[in-house]
Every structure is written in structure tokens, then in C-alpha cells.
Design an enzyme around this catalytic site. Structure first.
Site, mmCIF file in Angstrom:
data_model
loop_
_atom_site.group_PDB
_atom_site.id
_atom_site.type_symbol
_atom_site.label_atom_id
_atom_site.label_comp_id
_atom_site.label_asym_id
_atom_site.label_seq_id
_atom_site.Cartn_x
_atom_site.Cartn_y
_atom_site.Cartn_z
ATOM 1 N N CYS A 8 0.823 -1.213 0.000
ATOM 2 C CA CYS A 8 0.000 0.000 0.000
ATOM 3 C C CYS A 8 0.856 1.262 0.000
ATOM 4 C CB CYS A 8 -0.979 -0.041 1.169
ATOM 5 S SG CYS A 8 -2.029 -1.512 1.130
ATOM 6 N N GLY A 9 1.753 1.371 -0.995
ATOM 7 C CA GLY A 9 2.495 2.615 -1.216
ATOM 8 C C GLY A 9 1.617 3.570 -2.013
ATOM 9 N N ALA A 10 2.226 4.558 -2.644
ATOM 10 C CA ALA A 10 1.439 5.587 -3.341
ATOM 11 C C ALA A 10 0.570 4.974 -4.450
ATOM 12 C CB ALA A 10 2.375 6.655 -3.898
ATOM 13 N N ASN A 98 8.147 -2.004 -11.257
ATOM 14 C CA ASN A 98 9.238 -1.711 -12.195
ATOM 15 C C ASN A 98 10.150 -2.915 -12.258
ATOM 16 O OD1 ASN A 98 8.803 0.927 -13.028
ATOM 17 N ND2 ASN A 98 9.975 1.829 -11.334
ATOM 18 N N LYS A 176 9.379 -0.884 -20.928
ATOM 19 C CA LYS A 176 9.443 -0.120 -19.667
ATOM 20 C C LYS A 176 10.802 -0.352 -19.001
ATOM 21 C CE LYS A 176 7.914 2.555 -16.383
ATOM 22 N NZ LYS A 176 7.456 2.186 -15.113
ATOM 23 N N ASN A 180 13.492 2.397 -17.666
ATOM 24 C CA ASN A 180 14.039 2.385 -16.307
ATOM 25 C C ASN A 180 15.560 2.223 -16.308
ATOM 26 O OD1 ASN A 180 11.051 0.796 -15.354
ATOM 27 N ND2 ASN A 180 11.688 2.787 -14.595
ATOM 28 N N ASN A 194 14.380 13.966 -14.014
ATOM 29 C CA ASN A 194 14.436 13.215 -15.278
ATOM 30 C C ASN A 194 14.793 14.127 -16.458
ATOM 31 O OD1 ASN A 194 13.600 11.159 -13.659
ATOM 32 N ND2 ASN A 194 11.589 10.879 -14.598
ATOM 33 N N SER A 244 11.974 7.074 -9.424
ATOM 34 C CA SER A 244 11.735 6.305 -8.192
ATOM 35 C C SER A 244 13.069 5.871 -7.578
ATOM 36 C CB SER A 244 10.862 5.083 -8.499
ATOM 37 O OG SER A 244 11.473 4.283 -9.483
ATOM 38 N N GLU A 256 15.439 -0.729 -6.890
ATOM 39 C CA GLU A 256 15.060 -1.886 -7.715
ATOM 40 C C GLU A 256 16.138 -2.202 -8.762
ATOM 41 O OE1 GLU A 256 10.299 -2.017 -7.949
ATOM 42 O OE2 GLU A 256 11.106 -0.074 -8.520
HETATM 43 O O1 KPL Z 1 9.149 4.565 -13.956
HETATM 44 C C1 KPL Z 1 9.882 5.494 -13.737
HETATM 45 C C2 KPL Z 1 10.502 5.559 -12.395
HETATM 46 O O2 KPL Z 1 10.826 6.644 -11.923
HETATM 47 O O3 KPL Z 1 10.643 4.494 -11.801
HETATM 48 C C3 KPL Z 1 10.239 6.468 -14.822
HETATM 49 C C4 KPL Z 1 9.628 6.014 -16.136
HETATM 50 C C5 KPL Z 1 11.717 6.543 -14.976
HETATM 51 C C6 KPL Z 1 9.665 7.833 -14.586
HETATM 52 O O4 KPL Z 1 10.264 8.516 -13.534
#
Ligand code: KPL
Length: 297
Positions: A8-10, A98, A176, A180, A194, A244, A256
Site C-alpha cells: 500500500c504505497g502511493a 518496475n 518499460k 528504467n 528526469n 523512483s 530496484e
Molecule cells: O518509472 C519510472 C521511475 O521513476 O521508476 C520512470 C519512467 C523513470 C519515470 O520517472
């Protein structure tokens, strides 16, 4: 629909709020069991959701028709493996995180498993969640048992649009992963938003070139020009955000990286490929993590 949401994070709270608003019978599942959780979500259009959501009810879990997992990649197997025996074997489990590599850690999958990636952005401050950027959640089946569960995309779309179903979700997860692999470690290296990565096109190119070689070896279709445009599109759209990974580093939390750049390097090694730039960034982030005394949660 009866749903349990683990983590239950954001982003997890955003799903709790939007699915509860649609009238679903939803509960949260927390690592440290609690009977309920106050969920306070602020939408970009000014709408707010402030309600107590029930949590950690084993009877609810035993009869949940859908499980959504919104944990960090490195938390997934430890949290999910002990719960699998309590989840009906016909109930699909959707992993939203992610990076890649968590499915391998779960071993033989008896349940229908779905995987997904999202471009919604939300952050949390003092238990208040701010949904700062609308996005798209892409989901799809990762085993044959899950192939008939495409109507879940419509159910989720009603709650938090857009949700798109993909017959080949692995290709979407790789896209994705590339974003990342490029954005997350580079923003740690330069300690920047970013958007500031636009000043480092040579490094971005080197990372993308290495990833494309790995994707080609994996038998995935790659088009460097199209992928480069896609990455720059994300950098522009999230220019004002902190990735993130940089947020994790700043808060002394485990990142991660093992499931992002680490996963890419593992796949590259299996094909006998070298990934010098990604190796450098992997070690840079691991070194930064090792500088903390211990991880905070
Ligand atoms: O998914 C993301 C993250 O921050 O983990 C990105 C796509 C890089 C956007 O900030």
C-alpha cells in the site's frame, strides 16, 4: 468484485481508492498486519478520497477474485510466496512493479498470473497521496491459465483509466525496462530530475545500444530509432519528476536496480554479451546503496 491489494504505497493506495470508489469489495494487505488503513488520495482534477479501507482479513483473501501486487520488485517473492496457499487457485494475480525477474523467483506458477507496467505517477507525503500524472497501465497474461482473464483490463479501466490489455506483455515490460535502465540509474548518477538527462545524449545512446543487442539476442523485435524516441518521450513527459530510484537513494531505501539494470546484465551474460555502460551504472547504484548503514523501510 472481491479484491485484495498487496503493498500500500502511493500507487497501491491510488488503486485502493479508485477501486473502492467503483464499489468493489477491496481490502489492503500490509506487511505488518493492521485491521484497516486510512487512504487519502488527491487527484489531479481536485477530487479527493478519504476513507478507512479494511486490511489483512484472511477470510477476504481466501475468497478474493483478484489479487493486485503493488510492491517493489525485491519485496514480491518474500511477500507473496507465504500467501499463495490462501489465494484461490482460479484467482488471477496481477504484478505491477518496475523491473523484471520476479516471476522466476516465484517458481512454478499454479495461479493465473498477469504482469503489468504503469506510467501513472503518484507520490506520498505524510500519508497523503498525490496523483500527479495520469498514465496508462498495460497488463497481460504471463501464463496460459491467465489468457482468458482479459476482461480484468475493462474492470481496472473503469477505476483508473487507461488500462490496455496486451497479448504479448513481455515486449511491453521490456520497453518499460529500457526506460528504467536509462532514466533511473542516470538520475542517481547526476542527482537530477528526469528532464536534466537531456544534457547527456551520449550516455543515453550507449545504454540503449547495449539493451537493443540484448533484446535482439532474446528474439525481441527492436528498432533503435523508435526506442530512442520512446525514451525521449518519457524523459520529456516526466521532466519535472524525480525517478523512483533517486527517491529511494535519497531516502536510504533499497532500490530496484537488481530487477532493472541487474536483470538486463543477467540476460546479456546468458547470451555472452558485454554491457559496459550498464555494468558501470549497476555498480554505481549498488555502491550508493552500500553507503547507507542499513535500509530504511
Ligand atoms: O518509472 C519510472 C521511475 O521513476 O521508476 C520512470 C519512467 C523513470 C519515470 O520517472
Amino acid at each position: 468484485m472481491k479484491i485484495t491489494l498487496i503493498g500500500c504505497g502511493a500507487i497501491g493506495k491510488l488503486w485502493l481508492a479508485t477501486l473502492a470508489t467503483q464499489g468493489h469489495d477491496i481490502q489492503g494487505w500490509l506487511r505488518v498486519a493492521q485491521p484497516d488503513l486510512f487512504v487519502d488520495v488527491n487527484q489531479p482534477d481536485g477530487h479527493t478520497f478519504r476513507e478507512l479501507i479494511p486490511c489483512n482479513n484472511i477470510n477476504h483473501l481466501n475468497s478474493s477474485e483478484l489479487i493486485i501486487v503493488c510492491l517493489k520488485a525485491w519485496q514480491v517473492s518474500d511477500a507473496l510466496l507465504p500467501l499463495l496457499g490462501s489465494i484461490p487457485e482460479t484467482s488471477p494475480i496481477l504484478l505491477l512493479h518496475n523491473g523484471m525477474g520476479t516471476l522466476e523467483e516465484l517458481g512454478h506458477l499454479r495461479h493465473p498470473f498477469l504482469s503489468g507496467v504503469t506510467t501513472h505517477a503518484a507520490w506520498q507525503d505524510n500519508n497523503q497521496v498525490f496523483h500527479v500524472a495520469q498514465g496508462v497501465t498495460h497488463i497481460g497474461a504471463v501464463n496460459s491459465q491467465a489468457e482468458s482473464y482479459y476482461p480484468i483490463a475493462d474492470i481496472l479501466h473503469e477505476a483508473l483509466p487507461d488500462v490496455a490489455w496486451h497479448n504479448h506483455i513481455e515486449a511491453t515490460c521490456w520497453r518499460k525496462l529500457i526506460a528504467n535502465c536509462v532514466i533511473n540509474p542516470l538520475t542517481v548518477e547526476y542527482d537530477c530530475k528526469n528532464g536534466e538527462l537531456l544534457n547527456h545524449p551520449e550516455k543515453i545512446k550507449r545504454i540503449i545500444d547495449e539493451i537493443c543487442q540484448v533484446m535482439t539476442a532474446e528474439g525481441l523485435h527492436t528498432d533503435i530509432i523508435e526506442l530512442t524516441e520512446y525514451i525521449y518521450g518519457i524523459i520529456y513527459n516526466t521532466a519535472d519528476n524525480y525517478s523512483s530510484m533517486l527517491q529511494d537513494i535519497r531516502k536510504n531505501r533499497r532500490t530496484e536496480i537488481d530487477y532493472i539494470t541487474g536483470y538486463l546484465i543477467k540476460q546479456a551474460r546468458a547470451h555472452g554479451l558485454h554491457t559496459h555502460e550498464n555494468d558501470r551504472l549497476y555498480h554505481l547504484v549498488k555502491n550508493r546503496e552500500q553507503q547507507y548503514d542499513g535500509f530504511s523501510s
